[in-house]
Motif scaffolding. Structure first.
Motif, PDB file in Angstrom:
ATOM      1  N   UNK B   4      61.345   8.143  -8.922  1.00 15.04           N
ATOM      2  CA  UNK B   4      60.381   8.808  -9.805  1.00 15.04           C
ATOM      3  C   UNK B   4      59.003   8.197  -9.581  1.00 15.04           C
ATOM      4  N   UNK B   5      57.996   9.038  -9.582  1.00 13.76           N
ATOM      5  CA  UNK B   5      56.611   8.564  -9.417  1.00 13.76           C
ATOM      6  C   UNK B   5      55.731   9.249 -10.446  1.00 13.76           C
ATOM      7  N   UNK B   6      54.771   8.502 -10.980  1.00 11.23           N
ATOM      8  CA  UNK B   6      53.752   9.067 -11.869  1.00 11.23           C
ATOM      9  C   UNK B   6      52.387   8.625 -11.365  1.00 11.23           C
ATOM     10  N   UNK B   7      51.486   9.582 -11.186  1.00 12.37           N
ATOM     11  CA  UNK B   7      50.132   9.290 -10.693  1.00 12.37           C
ATOM     12  C   UNK B   7      49.121   9.549 -11.809  1.00 12.37           C
ATOM     13  N   UNK B   8      48.166   8.658 -11.955  1.00 12.88           N
ATOM     14  CA  UNK B   8      47.046   8.923 -12.857  1.00 12.88           C
ATOM     15  C   UNK B   8      45.836   9.333 -12.039  1.00 12.88           C
ATOM     16  N   UNK B   9      45.431  10.578 -12.163  1.00 14.53           N
ATOM     17  CA  UNK B   9      44.241  11.087 -11.466  1.00 14.53           C
ATOM     18  C   UNK B   9      43.100  11.216 -12.472  1.00 14.53           C
ATOM     19  N   UNK B  10      41.907  11.414 -11.962  1.00 14.04           N
ATOM     20  CA  UNK B  10      40.797  11.660 -12.873  1.00 14.04           C
ATOM     21  C   UNK B  10      41.020  12.933 -13.677  1.00 14.04           C
ATOM     22  N   UNK B  11      41.693  13.917 -13.041  1.00 12.34           N
ATOM     23  CA  UNK B  11      41.851  15.205 -13.718  1.00 12.34           C
ATOM     24  C   UNK B  11      43.129  15.291 -14.551  1.00 12.34           C
ATOM     25  N   UNK B  12      44.007  14.306 -14.447  1.00 15.61           N
ATOM     26  CA  UNK B  12      45.219  14.364 -15.249  1.00 15.61           C
ATOM     27  C   UNK B  12      46.337  13.507 -14.697  1.00 15.61           C
ATOM     28  N   UNK B  13      47.559  13.825 -15.077  1.00 14.37           N
ATOM     29  CA  UNK B  13      48.729  13.071 -14.640  1.00 14.37           C
ATOM     30  C   UNK B  13      49.639  13.991 -13.832  1.00 14.37           C
ATOM     31  N   UNK B 158      54.502   3.040   1.259  1.00 17.01           N
ATOM     32  CA  UNK B 158      53.369   2.875   2.184  1.00 17.01           C
ATOM     33  C   UNK B 158      52.380   4.053   2.165  1.00 17.01           C
ATOM     34  N   UNK B 159      52.859   5.295   2.108  1.00 16.90           N
ATOM     35  CA  UNK B 159      51.920   6.418   2.146  1.00 16.90           C
ATOM     36  C   UNK B 159      51.146   6.529   0.830  1.00 16.90           C
ATOM     37  N   UNK B 160      51.797   6.150  -0.283  1.00 20.25           N
ATOM     38  CA  UNK B 160      51.071   6.147  -1.568  1.00 20.25           C
ATOM     39  C   UNK B 160      49.925   5.145  -1.529  1.00 20.25           C
ATOM     40  N   UNK B 161      50.234   3.956  -1.004  1.00 23.45           N
ATOM     41  CA  UNK B 161      49.224   2.900  -0.954  1.00 23.45           C
ATOM     42  C   UNK B 161      48.044   3.327  -0.088  1.00 23.45           C
ATOM     43  N   UNK B 162      48.357   3.995   1.022  1.00 18.00           N
ATOM     44  CA  UNK B 162      47.285   4.319   1.968  1.00 18.00           C
ATOM     45  C   UNK B 162      46.497   5.561   1.564  1.00 18.00           C
ATOM     46  N   UNK B 163      47.136   6.548   0.944  1.00 16.01           N
ATOM     47  CA  UNK B 163      46.463   7.838   0.763  1.00 16.01           C
ATOM     48  C   UNK B 163      46.113   8.161  -0.689  1.00 16.01           C
ATOM     49  N   UNK B 164      46.580   7.360  -1.642  1.00 14.76           N
ATOM     50  CA  UNK B 164      46.277   7.699  -3.037  1.00 14.76           C
ATOM     51  C   UNK B 164      44.807   7.483  -3.353  1.00 14.76           C
ATOM     52  N   UNK B 165      44.266   8.397  -4.141  1.00 13.22           N
ATOM     53  CA  UNK B 165      42.889   8.272  -4.606  1.00 13.22           C
ATOM     54  C   UNK B 165      42.823   8.987  -5.947  1.00 13.22           C
ATOM     55  N   UNK B 166      42.169   8.386  -6.928  1.00 10.38           N
ATOM     56  CA  UNK B 166      42.139   9.010  -8.261  1.00 10.38           C
ATOM     57  C   UNK B 166      41.375  10.330  -8.263  1.00 10.38           C
ATOM     58  N   UNK B 167      40.586  10.562  -7.191  1.00 13.87           N
ATOM     59  CA  UNK B 167      39.827  11.815  -7.106  1.00 13.87           C
ATOM     60  C   UNK B 167      40.648  12.960  -6.514  1.00 13.87           C
TER      61      UNK B 167
END
Lengths: 249, 249
Positions: B4-13, B158-167
């Protein structure tokens, strides 16, 4: 934790191992995890270890004692006549060492566990790789499983699965290992530079190229940077998901 | 195992979870691992779980009982006035459920463990994510740690670490999650399709888009194929290692 990989290529074997060991994050040391036994024209054997350092060192010392006194009660790796015999000897020695700890009244024997990769060739036999479990049993490399990893295997596995090919040249294989180790080192501080590299050429029965890649190794740094950039580019080129109803963003 | 993964973005979750559970490889089932609580304009809460299924279900049932009898002895998630209060309630309930198992004379309490991700927003408060440990304590998302993973986290990190961005837009974020889940599913059979996807738009206080991606989802299949090809291309473009002395290959 450690990270060690052994690849079986058509042209030979390639081994890579990190050098970090730790007993807690406040007690970090550096040890080589690749050991070699060579008798020119007779045998060339590589041993990689992950797990309890005392266990790995005891196993190696037992084998070296056997080598020094070939008529003594202990067998050494120098006396084996096939890689299968070497794997059996290592498995027995490993099980004995772990058993001694347990019989000495130590609980939680799992903490004394070590896992080994054995690779190489003995005159008259085929080049091979074995993965040896703490219980002393082992599996041999196969066409469906042409490489072994031990230690912190998960982060660096996806690229191995996708890009490994037995036809790789040594230089391509080292590139693959560097990418796999780079992903692992980025994710787990218990795996660290420098990296030890050993190459064995099929049927040579002689030590091949070996080298240590230090923290400041230009090739490693360049590959790490390039791979990160290329991954981002590749990810950017993929088509975005299309939410099935409109959203504000 | 689960993923399971949860991302916090500027526009939402954005939340994604697989649906495979197993009690041994001969006992595999499908359960949703994302649960939601909604009070239009008041609160929108998401809960993701990995670990023992009985524990997760007991936690959710306790909270739902509280919701049904708001004046009863148990609190429900519908009655919380902040995300921090929701995290405390979940942590306490989780610790109680695991504690009951242990007090019931069951050994090896670790096998009853579950780990939770809590996300959402309560009116008047900020949108947030929490990672709740089996011990009942928890950590909150931060700018340095803008996403949480639970379950089989290593292959897809690894791909989350490299490509995640809150934007990232929601569509880009789902793309990132699909790549991360694809790597994990390829590596660990205890993580499996279909995948549940939920999106929460910041300050909307209403259920956002939710969808199940089935095995035959065209986007998932296309992305998996393309990503494999692009990884191979990117790897091929990297400069090969140069052995410092000549070799036969």
């Amino acid at each position: 934790m450690s990270y060690c990989v052994a690849l079986r290529l058509n042209s030979g074997l390639v081994f890579m191992a990190d050098t970090r060991t730790n007993a807690g994050v406040d007690n970090v040391s550096r040890y080589t995890k690749i050991h070699t036994w060579s008798v020119q024209g007779e045998l060339q054997i590589y041993l990689l270890s992950a797990g309890n350092l005392a266990t790995s060192q005891a196993v190696i010392s037992h084998l070296q004692e056997g080598d020094k006194a070939p008529d003594g009660p202990k067998l050494g790796l120098m006396q084996v006549t096939s890689m299968f015999q070497a794997a059996r000897l290592l498995g027995e020695t490993l099980r004995e060492v772990i058993g001694e700890m347990r019989d000495g009244g130590q609980e939680a024997s799992k903490q004394f566990d070590a896992t080994l990769i054995l690779g190489g060739q003995v005159k008259g036999g085929k080049m091979s790789l074995y993965l040896i479990y703490p219980e002393g049993n082992f599996i041999e490399v196969s066409d469906d499983q042409p490489f072994f990893q031990i230690g912190e295997t998960k982060y660096g596995k996806p690229i191995l699965v996708r890009a490994f090919d037995e036809c790789l040249s040594f230089n391509e294989a080292v590139k693959l290992l560097v990418v796999s180790f780079d992903s692992t080192i980025k994710a787990n501080v218990s795996v660290g530079m420098p990296l030890d590299l050993c190459i064995y050429e099929r049927d040579s029965l002689t030590p091949g190229h070996s080298q240590r890649l230090a923290e400041d190794n230009e090739y490693f740094q360049e590959l790490s940077r390039l791979w990160g950039a290329k991954l981002k580019d590749a990810f950017g080129d993929l088509p975005d998901f299309q939410l099935s109803r409109p959203h504000r963003n």
